[in-house]
Design a protein around this motif. Sequence first.
Motif, PDB file in Angstrom:
ATOM      1  N   UNK A  39      68.761  80.047  15.523  1.00 45.13           N
ATOM      2  CA  UNK A  39      67.386  79.645  16.007  1.00 45.13           C
ATOM      3  C   UNK A  39      66.776  78.648  15.219  1.00 45.13           C
ATOM      4  N   UNK A  40      65.657  78.252  15.717  1.00 46.92           N
ATOM      5  CA  UNK A  40      64.805  77.115  14.705  1.00 46.92           C
ATOM      6  C   UNK A  40      63.747  77.712  14.326  1.00 46.92           C
ATOM      7  N   UNK A  41      63.636  78.977  14.243  1.00 45.99           N
ATOM      8  CA  UNK A  41      62.445  79.435  13.941  1.00 45.99           C
ATOM      9  C   UNK A  41      62.273  79.425  12.218  1.00 45.99           C
ATOM     10  N   UNK A  42      63.112  79.010  11.442  1.00 46.17           N
ATOM     11  CA  UNK A  42      62.939  78.682  10.106  1.00 46.17           C
ATOM     12  C   UNK A  42      62.736  77.203   9.709  1.00 46.17           C
ATOM     13  N   UNK A  62      63.895  80.428  21.939  1.00 42.82           N
ATOM     14  CA  UNK A  62      62.871  80.412  20.450  1.00 42.82           C
ATOM     15  C   UNK A  62      62.491  79.150  20.088  1.00 42.82           C
ATOM     16  N   UNK A  63      62.468  78.176  21.570  1.00 43.77           N
ATOM     17  CA  UNK A  63      62.045  76.684  21.131  1.00 43.77           C
ATOM     18  C   UNK A  63      60.618  76.649  21.010  1.00 43.77           C
ATOM     19  N   UNK A  64      59.639  77.592  21.186  1.00 44.37           N
ATOM     20  CA  UNK A  64      58.372  77.411  21.094  1.00 44.37           C
ATOM     21  C   UNK A  64      57.848  77.026  19.539  1.00 44.37           C
ATOM     22  N   UNK A  65      58.734  77.485  18.725  1.00 39.37           N
ATOM     23  CA  UNK A  65      58.537  77.008  17.236  1.00 39.37           C
ATOM     24  C   UNK A  65      58.559  75.374  17.082  1.00 39.37           C
ATOM     25  N   UNK A  66      59.250  74.823  18.033  1.00 36.24           N
ATOM     26  CA  UNK A  66      59.248  73.332  17.780  1.00 36.24           C
ATOM     27  C   UNK A  66      57.813  72.615  17.812  1.00 36.24           C
ATOM     28  N   UNK A  89      63.556  76.246  28.290  1.00 41.69           N
ATOM     29  CA  UNK A  89      63.137  75.328  27.864  1.00 41.69           C
ATOM     30  C   UNK A  89      61.484  75.037  28.205  1.00 41.69           C
ATOM     31  N   UNK A  90      60.970  75.985  28.679  1.00 41.19           N
ATOM     32  CA  UNK A  90      59.562  75.906  28.998  1.00 41.19           C
ATOM     33  C   UNK A  90      58.833  75.622  27.619  1.00 41.19           C
ATOM     34  N   UNK A  91      58.945  75.967  26.579  1.00 39.96           N
ATOM     35  CA  UNK A  91      58.025  75.651  25.412  1.00 39.96           C
ATOM     36  C   UNK A  91      58.056  74.294  25.286  1.00 39.96           C
ATOM     37  N   UNK A  92      58.834  73.447  25.592  1.00 38.02           N
ATOM     38  CA  UNK A  92      59.078  72.050  25.248  1.00 38.02           C
ATOM     39  C   UNK A  92      57.921  71.532  25.916  1.00 38.02           C
ATOM     40  N   UNK A  93      57.223  71.968  26.756  1.00 37.44           N
ATOM     41  CA  UNK A  93      55.944  71.338  27.675  1.00 37.44           C
ATOM     42  C   UNK A  93      54.929  70.962  26.655  1.00 37.44           C
TER      43      UNK A  93
END
Length: 188
Positions: A39-42, A62-66, A89-93
């Motif tokens: 994950x990218x959460x950390x 968990x891409x919303x963290x980006x 991929x939606x959080x990448x918006x």
Amino acid sequence: QVKELVLDNCRSEDGKVVGLSSDFENLEFLSMININLLSVSNLPKLNKLRKLELSDNRISGGLEVLAEKTPNLTHLNLSGNKIKDINTLEPLKKLPNLHSLDLFNCEVTMLINYRESVFALLPQLTYLDGFDADEQEAPDSDPEADGDALEDEYENGEDDLDEEVIDDEEDEDDDLEGEEEEDGVDDE
């Protein structure tokens, strides 16, 4: 003061890379290829980060963290991860500057109308998997691939460089002609 950090092939512990912190506030390029990341959460907050290489990990969501931690991201490479759905991929918006996204070897690329769906979902994207919406290839940022390295050597006084490149091309042509003759096949 560090602007580029390459941690490829290091091992992450519980999805966290020891030593990677928001102290790297000037980081513009971060590469964490094949570090067993789930994950990218950390990820620490890296406001200046533009390029993030995360290929060959085990990220599935968990891409919303980006958007929160890397708001100025322009290039994201998620090739070889466990991304299966377009919705992932939606959080990448929320990354308005994201122009280039790579998803090679992710299951999502097997979906029908994958490219059209991603471009529709992320209108800020210019390049997906190295090509724009019209299938035009992205200019490569690798200096060896686009000839910058050759130009640099030429500018440094190695005048015979162009001749070597031309000679190599002629040798390849000669080799091809020789192969055709050996097969006994004449193109004419």
